[in-house]
Design a protein around this motif. Sequence first.
Motif, PDB file in Angstrom:
ATOM      1  N   LEU A  77      -3.325   2.388   0.622  1.00 21.98           N
ATOM      2  CA  LEU A  77      -2.779   3.640   1.126  1.00 21.98           C
ATOM      3  C   LEU A  77      -1.286   3.718   0.858  1.00 21.98           C
ATOM      4  CD1 LEU A  77      -3.540   6.041   2.902  1.00 21.98           C
ATOM      5  CD2 LEU A  77      -2.992   4.643   4.866  1.00 21.98           C
ATOM      6  N   ARG A  78      -0.599   2.636   1.191  1.00 21.28           N
ATOM      7  CA  ARG A  78       0.853   2.608   0.972  1.00 21.28           C
ATOM      8  C   ARG A  78       1.177   2.733  -0.506  1.00 21.28           C
ATOM      9  NH1 ARG A  78       5.270   0.539   4.700  1.00 21.28           N
ATOM     10  NH2 ARG A  78       4.251   0.457   6.716  1.00 21.28           N
TER      11      ARG A  78
ATOM     12  N   LEU B 221       3.808   8.676  -4.824  1.00 23.50           N
ATOM     13  CA  LEU B 221       4.344  10.014  -4.555  1.00 23.50           C
ATOM     14  C   LEU B 221       5.861   9.972  -4.459  1.00 23.50           C
ATOM     15  CD1 LEU B 221       2.457  12.399  -3.993  1.00 23.50           C
ATOM     16  CD2 LEU B 221       2.761  12.003  -1.568  1.00 23.50           C
ATOM     17  N   GLN B 222       6.380   8.958  -3.772  1.00 24.58           N
ATOM     18  CA  GLN B 222       7.838   8.868  -3.582  1.00 24.58           C
ATOM     19  C   GLN B 222       8.546   8.547  -4.893  1.00 24.58           C
ATOM     20  OE1 GLN B 222       7.838   6.131  -0.195  1.00 24.58           O
ATOM     21  NE2 GLN B 222       8.305   7.833   1.160  1.00 24.58           N
TER      22      GLN B 222
ATOM     23  N   LEU C 282      -6.622  10.180  -1.955  1.00 25.11           N
ATOM     24  CA  LEU C 282      -6.612   9.980  -0.507  1.00 25.11           C
ATOM     25  C   LEU C 282      -7.842  10.636   0.122  1.00 25.11           C
ATOM     26  CD1 LEU C 282      -2.825  10.693   0.313  1.00 25.11           C
ATOM     27  CD2 LEU C 282      -3.980   8.490   0.495  1.00 25.11           C
TER      28      LEU C 282
ATOM     29  N   TYR D  12       2.495   5.702   8.430  1.00 28.66           N
ATOM     30  CA  TYR D  12       1.632   4.663   7.857  1.00 28.66           C
ATOM     31  C   TYR D  12       0.666   4.116   8.897  1.00 28.66           C
ATOM     32  CZ  TYR D  12       4.107   4.568   3.409  1.00 28.66           C
ATOM     33  OH  TYR D  12       4.617   4.898   2.190  1.00 28.66           O
TER      34      TYR D  12
ATOM     35  N   LEU E  16      -4.335  14.707   6.444  1.00 29.24           N
ATOM     36  CA  LEU E  16      -3.715  13.742   5.559  1.00 29.24           C
ATOM     37  C   LEU E  16      -2.469  14.328   4.915  1.00 29.24           C
ATOM     38  CD1 LEU E  16      -4.272  11.014   4.233  1.00 29.24           C
ATOM     39  CD2 LEU E  16      -5.583  12.221   2.510  1.00 29.24           C
ATOM     40  N   ARG E  17      -2.603  15.524   4.401  1.00 33.51           N
ATOM     41  CA  ARG E  17      -1.454  16.182   3.770  1.00 33.51           C
ATOM     42  C   ARG E  17      -0.335  16.397   4.778  1.00 33.51           C
ATOM     43  NH1 ARG E  17      -1.297  19.339  -1.521  1.00 33.51           N
ATOM     44  NH2 ARG E  17      -3.206  18.698  -2.537  1.00 33.51           N
TER      45      ARG E  17
ATOM     46  N   ALA F 235      -3.341   4.354   8.686  1.00 32.93           N
ATOM     47  CA  ALA F 235      -4.168   3.151   8.734  1.00 32.93           C
ATOM     48  C   ALA F 235      -5.181   3.198   9.876  1.00 32.93           C
ATOM     49  CB  ALA F 235      -3.272   1.924   8.880  1.00 32.93           C
TER      50      ALA F 235
ATOM     51  N   GLU G  42       1.096  14.314  -7.560  1.00 34.87           N
ATOM     52  CA  GLU G  42       0.764  14.744  -6.198  1.00 34.87           C
ATOM     53  C   GLU G  42      -0.722  15.059  -6.058  1.00 34.87           C
ATOM     54  OE1 GLU G  42       4.797  16.681  -4.281  1.00 34.87           O
ATOM     55  OE2 GLU G  42       2.889  17.744  -4.173  1.00 34.87           O
TER      56      GLU G  42
ATOM     57  N   ILE H   6       8.977  11.687  -6.809  1.00 36.15           N
ATOM     58  CA  ILE H   6      10.089  12.515  -6.328  1.00 36.15           C
ATOM     59  C   ILE H   6      11.395  12.049  -6.969  1.00 36.15           C
ATOM     60  CG2 ILE H   6      11.471  13.137  -4.299  1.00 36.15           C
ATOM     61  CD1 ILE H   6       8.921  13.035  -2.626  1.00 36.15           C
TER      62      ILE H   6
ATOM     63  N   VAL I  82      -7.165   2.419   2.787  1.00 35.50           N
ATOM     64  CA  VAL I  82      -6.450   1.955   3.984  1.00 35.50           C
ATOM     65  C   VAL I  82      -5.385   0.942   3.588  1.00 35.50           C
ATOM     66  CG1 VAL I  82      -8.347   2.350   5.594  1.00 35.50           C
ATOM     67  CG2 VAL I  82      -8.195   0.173   4.355  1.00 35.50           C
ATOM     68  N   ALA I  83      -4.596   0.602   4.585  1.00 36.31           N
ATOM     69  CA  ALA I  83      -3.605  -0.485   4.475  1.00 36.31           C
ATOM     70  C   ALA I  83      -2.824  -0.430   3.169  1.00 36.31           C
ATOM     71  CB  ALA I  83      -4.293  -1.831   4.653  1.00 36.31           C
TER      72      ALA I  83
ATOM     73  N   VAL J 247       0.962   6.412  -1.509  1.00 39.04           N
ATOM     74  CA  VAL J 247       2.072   7.217  -0.998  1.00 39.04           C
ATOM     75  C   VAL J 247       3.376   6.808  -1.693  1.00 39.04           C
ATOM     76  CG1 VAL J 247       3.331   7.935   1.059  1.00 39.04           C
ATOM     77  CG2 VAL J 247       0.874   7.598   1.180  1.00 39.04           C
ATOM     78  N   THR J 248       3.482   5.522  -2.016  1.00 41.01           N
ATOM     79  CA  THR J 248       4.654   5.071  -2.769  1.00 41.01           C
ATOM     80  C   THR J 248       4.709   5.756  -4.137  1.00 41.01           C
ATOM     81  OG1 THR J 248       4.648   2.937  -1.658  1.00 41.01           O
ATOM     82  CG2 THR J 248       5.798   3.043  -3.750  1.00 41.01           C
TER      83      THR J 248
ATOM     84  N   TYR K 215      -3.287  13.060  -3.636  1.00 41.84           N
ATOM     85  CA  TYR K 215      -3.999  13.716  -2.537  1.00 41.84           C
ATOM     86  C   TYR K 215      -5.508  13.677  -2.763  1.00 41.84           C
ATOM     87  CZ  TYR K 215       0.248  15.426  -0.324  1.00 41.84           C
ATOM     88  OH  TYR K 215       1.445  15.508   0.330  1.00 41.84           O
TER      89      TYR K 215
END
Lengths: 215, 215
Positions: free
Chosen positions: A77-78, A84-85, A67, B64, B77-78, B68, A60, A88, A73-74, A81-82, A64
Amino acid sequence: MREELRSDLLEVGRLLVSMAEAARTAMSRATSGLLTADREACETVIARDAEINDLRNQVEERVYDTLARQSPVAVDLRLLVTGLQIAIDLERMGDLAEHVAKTALRRHPSPAVPAELRPVFIRMAEVADRIAGKINLVLTTQNLQLAAQLEGDDDAMDDLERELFRILLGKDWPYGAETAIDGALLGRFYERYADHAVNAGQQVVYLVTGESTPS
Amino acid sequence: MREELRSDLLEVGRLLVSMAEAARTAMSRATSGLLTADREACETVIARDAEINDLRNQVEERVYDTLARQSPVAVDLRLLVTGLQIAIDLERMGDLAEHVAKTALRRHPSPAVPAELRPVFIRMAEVADRIAGKINLVLTTQNLQLAAQLEGDDDAMDDLERELFRILLGKDWPYGAETAIDGALLGRFYERYADHAVNAGQQVVYLVTGESTPS
Protein backbone atom coordinates in the motif's frame (compact mmCIF):
# COMPACT_ATOMS: atom_id res chain seq x y z
CA MET A 1 3.15 -10.43 -3.22
CA ARG A 2 0.44 -11.55 -5.56
CA GLU A 3 1.41 -11.78 -9.21
CA GLU A 4 -1.18 -9.30 -10.40
CA LEU A 5 -0.18 -6.72 -7.80
CA ARG A 6 3.47 -7.14 -8.70
CA SER A 7 2.64 -6.47 -12.32
CA ASP A 8 0.68 -3.35 -11.36
CA LEU A 9 3.63 -2.08 -9.30
CA LEU A 10 5.98 -2.74 -12.21
CA GLU A 11 3.72 -0.76 -14.51
CA VAL A 12 3.73 2.18 -12.07
CA GLY A 13 7.53 1.90 -12.00
CA ARG A 14 7.68 1.97 -15.81
CA LEU A 15 5.51 5.07 -15.96
CA LEU A 16 7.76 6.74 -13.38
CA VAL A 17 10.82 5.88 -15.47
CA SER A 18 9.19 7.55 -18.48
CA MET A 19 8.33 10.59 -16.38
CA ALA A 20 11.82 10.86 -14.93
CA GLU A 21 13.32 10.63 -18.40
CA ALA A 22 10.96 13.27 -19.72
CA ALA A 23 11.66 15.61 -16.77
CA ARG A 24 15.40 15.16 -17.28
CA THR A 25 15.21 15.80 -21.02
CA ALA A 26 13.04 18.85 -20.43
CA MET A 27 15.60 20.53 -18.17
CA SER A 28 18.51 19.58 -20.36
CA ARG A 29 16.73 21.03 -23.40
CA ALA A 30 15.66 24.12 -21.48
CA THR A 31 19.25 24.73 -20.41
CA SER A 32 20.45 24.42 -23.95
CA GLY A 33 17.69 26.81 -25.04
CA LEU A 34 18.72 29.21 -22.27
CA LEU A 35 22.44 29.20 -22.95
CA THR A 36 22.22 29.40 -26.74
CA ALA A 37 19.05 31.52 -26.99
CA ASP A 38 17.56 28.64 -28.99
CA ARG A 39 13.89 29.44 -29.49
CA GLU A 40 12.98 26.06 -30.90
CA ALA A 41 14.45 24.17 -27.95
CA CYS A 42 12.47 26.36 -25.54
CA GLU A 43 9.25 25.93 -27.48
CA THR A 44 9.72 22.17 -27.51
CA VAL A 45 10.07 22.10 -23.71
CA ILE A 46 6.86 24.09 -23.34
CA ALA A 47 4.93 22.01 -25.86
CA ARG A 48 6.02 18.70 -24.35
CA ASP A 49 5.22 19.56 -20.75
CA ALA A 50 1.71 18.27 -21.42
CA GLU A 51 3.19 14.80 -21.96
CA ILE A 52 4.68 14.81 -18.48
CA ASN A 53 1.37 15.94 -17.01
CA ASP A 54 -0.36 13.19 -18.93
CA LEU A 55 2.07 10.59 -17.55
CA ARG A 56 1.31 11.81 -14.05
CA ASN A 57 -2.39 11.28 -14.71
CA GLN A 58 -1.61 7.78 -15.92
CA VAL A 59 0.30 7.06 -12.70
CA GLU A 60 -2.63 8.32 -10.64
CA GLU A 61 -5.17 6.27 -12.56
CA ARG A 62 -3.04 3.15 -12.34
CA VAL A 63 -2.46 3.60 -8.61
CA TYR A 64 -6.12 4.20 -7.83
CA ASP A 65 -7.15 1.35 -10.07
CA THR A 66 -4.71 -0.97 -8.32
CA LEU A 67 -5.80 0.18 -4.89
CA ALA A 68 -9.41 -0.49 -5.83
CA ARG A 69 -8.86 -3.86 -7.48
CA GLN A 70 -6.18 -5.34 -5.22
CA SER A 71 -6.84 -3.78 -1.82
CA PRO A 72 -3.13 -4.02 -1.03
CA VAL A 73 -2.08 -3.67 2.59
CA ALA A 74 0.95 -2.62 4.60
CA VAL A 75 4.11 -2.27 2.52
CA ASP A 76 2.41 -2.75 -0.87
CA LEU A 77 0.00 0.00 0.00
CA ARG A 78 2.74 2.41 0.97
CA LEU A 79 4.60 1.56 -2.21
CA LEU A 80 1.64 2.51 -4.36
CA VAL A 81 1.03 5.77 -2.55
CA THR A 82 4.74 6.53 -2.71
CA GLY A 83 4.50 6.09 -6.49
CA LEU A 84 1.89 8.83 -6.49
CA GLN A 85 4.12 11.18 -4.50
CA ILE A 86 7.08 10.57 -6.80
CA ALA A 87 4.87 11.44 -9.76
CA ILE A 88 3.99 14.77 -8.10
CA ASP A 89 7.70 15.64 -7.74
CA LEU A 90 8.51 14.61 -11.29
CA GLU A 91 5.65 16.65 -12.72
CA ARG A 92 6.87 19.67 -10.78
CA MET A 93 10.36 19.16 -12.22
CA GLY A 94 8.83 19.36 -15.69
CA ASP A 95 7.10 22.61 -14.70
CA LEU A 96 10.38 24.10 -13.52
CA ALA A 97 12.09 23.19 -16.80
CA GLU A 98 9.21 24.95 -18.52
CA HIS A 99 9.84 28.05 -16.35
CA VAL A 100 13.48 28.08 -17.49
CA ALA A 101 12.38 27.79 -21.12
CA LYS A 102 9.84 30.60 -20.73
CA THR A 103 12.40 32.88 -19.09
CA ALA A 104 14.77 32.27 -22.00
CA LEU A 105 11.99 32.94 -24.53
CA ARG A 106 10.97 36.18 -22.86
CA ARG A 107 14.42 37.57 -23.62
CA HIS A 108 14.84 35.98 -27.05
CA PRO A 109 16.77 36.76 -29.24
CA SER A 110 18.90 38.30 -26.48
CA PRO A 111 20.47 35.78 -24.10
CA ALA A 112 18.74 35.76 -20.69
CA VAL A 113 22.04 34.84 -19.06
CA PRO A 114 24.99 37.23 -19.42
CA ALA A 115 28.52 35.92 -19.82
CA GLU A 116 29.35 36.38 -16.12
CA LEU A 117 26.62 33.92 -15.13
CA ARG A 118 27.14 31.26 -17.77
CA PRO A 119 29.67 29.18 -15.84
CA VAL A 120 27.47 28.91 -12.76
CA PHE A 121 24.39 27.99 -14.80
CA ILE A 122 26.34 25.41 -16.73
CA ARG A 123 27.29 23.80 -13.43
CA MET A 124 23.77 24.10 -12.01
CA ALA A 125 22.46 22.35 -15.10
CA GLU A 126 25.07 19.60 -14.69
CA VAL A 127 24.07 18.98 -11.09
CA ALA A 128 20.36 19.03 -12.02
CA ASP A 129 20.99 16.53 -14.78
CA ARG A 130 23.08 14.29 -12.54
CA ILE A 131 20.37 14.13 -9.87
CA ALA A 132 17.58 13.56 -12.39
CA GLY A 133 19.64 10.80 -14.00
CA LYS A 134 20.03 9.05 -10.65
CA ILE A 135 16.29 8.82 -10.13
CA ASN A 136 16.09 6.67 -13.21
CA LEU A 137 19.15 4.64 -12.39
CA VAL A 138 17.83 3.85 -8.93
CA LEU A 139 14.44 2.93 -10.41
CA THR A 140 15.94 0.64 -13.01
CA THR A 141 19.02 -0.80 -11.26
CA GLN A 142 18.03 -0.46 -7.58
CA ASN A 143 21.56 0.81 -6.98
CA LEU A 144 21.27 2.37 -3.56
CA GLN A 145 24.78 3.76 -3.52
CA LEU A 146 23.64 6.25 -6.12
CA ALA A 147 20.76 7.26 -3.90
CA ALA A 148 23.13 7.84 -1.00
CA GLN A 149 24.86 10.53 -3.09
CA LEU A 150 21.70 12.59 -3.48
CA GLU A 151 22.19 14.70 -0.35
CA GLY A 152 25.68 15.62 -1.50
CA ASP A 153 24.37 16.57 -4.93
CA ASP A 154 21.77 18.77 -3.29
CA ASP A 155 24.47 20.50 -1.23
CA ALA A 156 26.41 21.14 -4.44
CA MET A 157 23.35 22.87 -5.90
CA ASP A 158 22.91 25.00 -2.78
CA ASP A 159 26.58 26.04 -3.01
CA LEU A 160 26.07 27.03 -6.64
CA GLU A 161 23.01 29.07 -5.75
CA ARG A 162 25.04 30.94 -3.12
CA GLU A 163 27.76 31.56 -5.70
CA LEU A 164 25.18 32.87 -8.14
CA PHE A 165 23.90 35.35 -5.56
CA ARG A 166 27.44 36.49 -4.75
CA ILE A 167 27.84 37.45 -8.41
CA LEU A 168 24.38 39.03 -8.71
CA LEU A 169 24.87 41.09 -5.57
CA GLY A 170 28.50 42.00 -6.17
CA LYS A 171 29.37 45.69 -6.23
CA ASP A 172 30.57 45.39 -9.82
CA TRP A 173 27.41 43.78 -11.25
CA PRO A 174 27.33 45.55 -14.60
CA TYR A 175 23.73 44.82 -15.60
CA GLY A 176 20.46 46.26 -14.43
CA ALA A 177 17.71 44.97 -12.22
CA GLU A 178 15.98 42.93 -14.96
CA THR A 179 18.99 40.73 -15.65
CA ALA A 180 19.59 40.32 -11.93
CA ILE A 181 15.97 39.27 -11.38
CA ASP A 182 16.11 36.78 -14.26
CA GLY A 183 19.33 35.37 -12.83
CA ALA A 184 17.88 35.00 -9.35
CA LEU A 185 14.67 33.38 -10.59
CA LEU A 186 16.54 31.03 -12.91
CA GLY A 187 18.78 30.03 -10.02
CA ARG A 188 15.72 29.28 -7.98
CA PHE A 189 14.20 27.15 -10.75
CA TYR A 190 17.32 24.96 -10.88
CA GLU A 191 17.52 24.75 -7.10
CA ARG A 192 13.86 23.77 -6.76
CA TYR A 193 14.26 21.26 -9.59
CA ALA A 194 17.11 19.66 -7.66
CA ASP A 195 15.08 19.66 -4.43
CA HIS A 196 12.20 17.84 -6.10
CA ALA A 197 14.61 15.45 -7.79
CA VAL A 198 16.30 14.59 -4.49
CA ASN A 199 12.90 14.14 -2.88
CA ALA A 200 11.78 11.88 -5.72
CA GLY A 201 15.06 9.94 -5.53
CA GLN A 202 14.66 9.31 -1.82
CA GLN A 203 11.13 8.10 -2.31
CA VAL A 204 12.31 5.88 -5.14
CA VAL A 205 14.63 4.21 -2.62
CA TYR A 206 11.59 3.44 -0.56
CA LEU A 207 9.78 2.23 -3.64
CA VAL A 208 12.50 -0.25 -4.58
CA THR A 209 13.54 -1.35 -1.06
CA GLY A 210 10.56 -0.70 1.17
CA GLU A 211 12.95 1.23 3.45
CA SER A 212 13.32 4.96 3.96
CA THR A 213 16.72 6.60 3.58
CA PRO A 214 17.91 8.21 6.79
CA SER A 215 17.55 11.96 6.32
CA MET B 1 -19.37 4.13 5.22
CA ARG B 2 -18.36 2.20 8.30
CA GLU B 3 -18.40 4.14 11.55
CA GLU B 4 -14.74 3.56 12.29
CA LEU B 5 -13.64 4.69 8.84
CA ARG B 6 -15.80 7.78 9.11
CA SER B 7 -14.13 8.66 12.38
CA ASP B 8 -10.68 8.17 10.81
CA LEU B 9 -11.61 10.48 7.93
CA LEU B 10 -12.90 13.08 10.38
CA GLU B 11 -9.61 12.92 12.27
CA VAL B 12 -7.68 13.47 9.01
CA GLY B 13 -9.98 16.42 8.32
CA ARG B 14 -9.29 17.87 11.79
CA LEU B 15 -5.54 17.59 11.27
CA LEU B 16 -5.88 19.34 7.91
CA VAL B 17 -7.86 22.16 9.53
CA SER B 18 -5.03 22.63 12.05
CA MET B 19 -2.47 22.61 9.25
CA ALA B 20 -4.43 25.09 7.15
CA GLU B 21 -4.78 27.42 10.15
CA ALA B 22 -1.09 27.15 10.91
CA ALA B 23 -0.11 27.80 7.27
CA ARG B 24 -2.41 30.82 7.17
CA THR B 25 -1.09 32.25 10.45
CA ALA B 26 2.48 31.66 9.27
CA MET B 27 2.05 33.78 6.14
CA SER B 28 0.10 36.47 7.90
CA ARG B 29 2.81 36.72 10.57
CA ALA B 30 5.58 36.62 7.95
CA THR B 31 3.92 39.48 6.07
CA SER B 32 3.69 41.53 9.21
CA GLY B 33 7.36 40.74 9.92
CA LEU B 34 8.23 41.75 6.36
CA LEU B 35 6.33 45.03 6.28
CA THR B 36 7.33 46.24 9.74
CA ALA B 37 10.84 44.69 9.87
CA ASP B 38 9.65 42.83 12.98
CA ARG B 39 12.40 40.38 13.86
CA GLU B 40 10.38 38.55 16.49
CA ALA B 41 7.48 37.85 14.12
CA CYS B 42 9.90 36.44 11.54
CA GLU B 43 11.65 34.26 14.09
CA THR B 44 8.32 32.92 15.30
CA VAL B 45 7.37 31.88 11.76
CA ILE B 46 10.67 30.04 11.36
CA ALA B 47 10.48 28.36 14.76
CA ARG B 48 6.90 27.21 14.28
CA ASP B 49 7.36 25.72 10.82
CA ALA B 50 8.34 22.48 12.55
CA GLU B 51 4.80 22.26 13.94
CA ILE B 52 3.34 22.30 10.44
CA ASN B 53 5.78 19.62 9.33
CA ASP B 54 4.84 17.58 12.37
CA LEU B 55 1.14 17.88 11.52
CA ARG B 56 1.89 16.64 8.03
CA ASN B 57 3.59 13.59 9.51
CA GLN B 58 0.53 13.01 11.67
CA VAL B 59 -1.70 13.15 8.58
CA GLU B 60 0.55 10.64 6.81
CA GLU B 61 0.61 8.27 9.75
CA ARG B 62 -3.13 8.48 10.22
CA VAL B 63 -3.78 7.90 6.52
CA TYR B 64 -1.46 4.91 6.29
CA ASP B 65 -2.81 3.51 9.53
CA THR B 66 -6.37 3.83 8.24
CA LEU B 67 -5.47 2.30 4.89
CA ALA B 68 -3.89 -0.63 6.67
CA ARG B 69 -6.64 -1.20 9.24
CA GLN B 70 -9.71 -0.47 7.16
CA SER B 71 -8.73 -1.44 3.62
CA PRO B 72 -11.09 1.20 2.27
CA VAL B 73 -12.07 1.00 -1.39
CA ALA B 74 -13.24 3.27 -4.17
CA VAL B 75 -14.28 6.73 -3.00
CA ASP B 76 -13.10 6.26 0.62
CA LEU B 77 -9.71 5.28 -0.64
CA ARG B 78 -9.41 8.32 -2.87
CA LEU B 79 -10.52 10.53 -0.03
CA LEU B 80 -7.73 9.29 2.19
CA VAL B 81 -5.06 9.69 -0.46
CA THR B 82 -6.45 13.13 -1.27
CA GLY B 83 -5.95 14.02 2.39
CA LEU B 84 -2.28 13.15 1.97
CA GLN B 85 -1.96 15.38 -1.08
CA ILE B 86 -3.63 18.31 0.68
CA ALA B 87 -1.15 17.92 3.53
CA ILE B 88 1.74 18.19 1.04
CA ASP B 89 0.37 21.50 -0.31
CA LEU B 90 -0.25 22.89 3.17
CA GLU B 91 3.24 21.98 4.34
CA ARG B 92 4.69 23.72 1.31
CA MET B 93 2.63 26.83 2.13
CA GLY B 94 4.29 26.84 5.54
CA ASP B 95 7.72 26.60 3.87
CA LEU B 96 6.91 29.58 1.65
CA ALA B 97 5.86 31.68 4.64
CA GLU B 98 9.19 30.72 6.19
CA HIS B 99 10.98 31.93 3.02
CA VAL B 100 9.24 35.31 3.35
CA ALA B 101 10.29 35.52 7.01
CA LYS B 102 13.90 34.61 6.17
CA THR B 103 14.06 37.20 3.40
CA ALA B 104 12.83 39.85 5.84
CA LEU B 105 15.36 38.76 8.48
CA ARG B 106 18.24 38.85 6.03
CA ARG B 107 17.66 42.59 5.58
CA HIS B 108 16.78 43.35 9.20
CA PRO B 109 16.79 46.04 10.59
CA SER B 110 16.37 47.56 7.12
CA PRO B 111 13.01 46.86 5.49
CA ALA B 112 13.28 44.26 2.69
CA VAL B 113 10.44 45.97 0.85
CA PRO B 114 10.87 49.62 -0.20
CA ALA B 115 7.94 52.04 -0.05
CA GLU B 116 7.17 51.67 -3.78
CA LEU B 117 6.45 47.95 -3.33
CA ARG B 118 4.49 48.04 -0.09
CA PRO B 119 1.04 48.49 -1.66
CA VAL B 120 1.44 45.51 -3.97
CA PHE B 121 2.75 43.27 -1.18
CA ILE B 122 -0.07 44.33 1.10
CA ARG B 123 -2.52 43.25 -1.59
CA MET B 124 -0.63 40.01 -2.31
CA ALA B 125 -0.77 39.18 1.38
CA GLU B 126 -4.51 39.90 1.44
CA VAL B 127 -5.16 37.57 -1.48
CA ALA B 128 -2.93 34.87 0.06
CA ASP B 129 -4.79 35.16 3.34
CA ARG B 130 -8.18 35.08 1.63
CA ILE B 131 -7.34 31.89 -0.26
CA ALA B 132 -5.83 30.19 2.78
CA GLY B 133 -8.89 31.13 4.82
CA LYS B 134 -11.17 29.53 2.25
CA ILE B 135 -9.43 26.17 2.57
CA ASN B 136 -10.50 26.06 6.17
CA LEU B 137 -13.99 27.33 5.53
CA VAL B 138 -14.56 24.71 2.85
CA LEU B 139 -13.18 22.02 5.17
CA THR B 140 -15.39 23.06 8.06
CA THR B 141 -18.56 24.31 6.34
CA GLN B 142 -18.45 22.41 3.03
CA ASN B 143 -19.45 25.67 1.37
CA LEU B 144 -18.66 25.00 -2.26
CA GLN B 145 -19.44 28.51 -3.45
CA LEU B 146 -16.28 29.60 -1.67
CA ALA B 147 -14.31 26.96 -3.51
CA ALA B 148 -15.67 28.19 -6.83
CA GLN B 149 -14.01 31.56 -6.15
CA LEU B 150 -10.54 30.07 -5.87
CA GLU B 151 -9.67 30.39 -9.56
CA GLY B 152 -10.60 34.06 -9.48
CA ASP B 153 -8.46 34.59 -6.39
CA ASP B 154 -5.56 32.93 -8.15
CA ASP B 155 -6.00 35.23 -11.16
CA ALA B 156 -5.92 38.21 -8.78
CA MET B 157 -2.57 37.00 -7.43
CA ASP B 158 -1.18 36.58 -10.95
CA ASP B 159 -2.25 40.13 -11.80
CA LEU B 160 -0.50 41.41 -8.69
CA GLU B 161 2.67 39.55 -9.61
CA ARG B 162 2.59 41.18 -13.05
CA GLU B 163 2.11 44.58 -11.42
CA LEU B 164 5.05 43.90 -9.12
CA PHE B 165 7.29 43.13 -12.09
CA ARG B 166 6.14 46.27 -13.91
CA ILE B 167 7.41 48.29 -10.93
CA LEU B 168 10.62 46.31 -10.53
CA LEU B 169 11.45 46.59 -14.22
CA GLY B 170 10.33 50.19 -14.66
CA LYS B 171 12.89 52.63 -16.04
CA ASP B 172 12.68 54.69 -12.87
CA TRP B 173 13.35 51.84 -10.41
CA PRO B 174 15.50 53.75 -7.91
CA TYR B 175 17.04 50.80 -6.05
CA GLY B 176 19.77 48.39 -6.99
CA ALA B 177 19.79 44.78 -8.04
CA GLU B 178 19.57 43.36 -4.51
CA THR B 179 16.27 45.05 -3.70
CA ALA B 180 14.91 44.08 -7.11
CA ILE B 181 15.90 40.44 -6.54
CA ASP B 182 14.33 40.38 -3.09
CA GLY B 183 11.16 41.89 -4.53
CA ALA B 184 10.98 39.33 -7.33
CA LEU B 185 11.63 36.38 -5.04
CA LEU B 186 9.13 37.61 -2.45
CA GLY B 187 6.56 37.99 -5.20
CA ARG B 188 7.21 34.45 -6.25
CA PHE B 189 6.81 33.17 -2.68
CA TYR B 190 3.37 34.75 -2.41
CA GLU B 191 2.37 33.54 -5.85
CA ARG B 192 3.49 29.96 -5.13
CA TYR B 193 1.75 30.09 -1.75
CA ALA B 194 -1.47 31.02 -3.54
CA ASP B 195 -0.97 28.25 -6.12
CA HIS B 196 -0.59 25.63 -3.42
CA ALA B 197 -3.53 27.07 -1.52
CA VAL B 198 -5.76 26.91 -4.59
CA ASN B 199 -4.61 23.38 -5.26
CA ALA B 200 -5.32 22.38 -1.66
CA GLY B 201 -8.71 24.10 -1.81
CA GLN B 202 -9.71 22.22 -4.95
CA GLN B 203 -8.69 18.93 -3.40
CA VAL B 204 -10.62 19.84 -0.27
CA VAL B 205 -13.70 20.11 -2.47
CA TYR B 206 -13.08 16.56 -3.54
CA LEU B 207 -12.52 15.57 0.07
CA VAL B 208 -15.86 16.94 1.24
CA THR B 209 -17.97 16.08 -1.82
CA GLY B 210 -16.23 13.20 -3.56
CA GLU B 211 -16.40 15.27 -6.74
CA SER B 212 -13.63 17.12 -8.57
CA THR B 213 -14.02 20.78 -9.44
CA PRO B 214 -13.92 21.43 -13.18
CA SER B 215 -10.53 22.96 -13.90
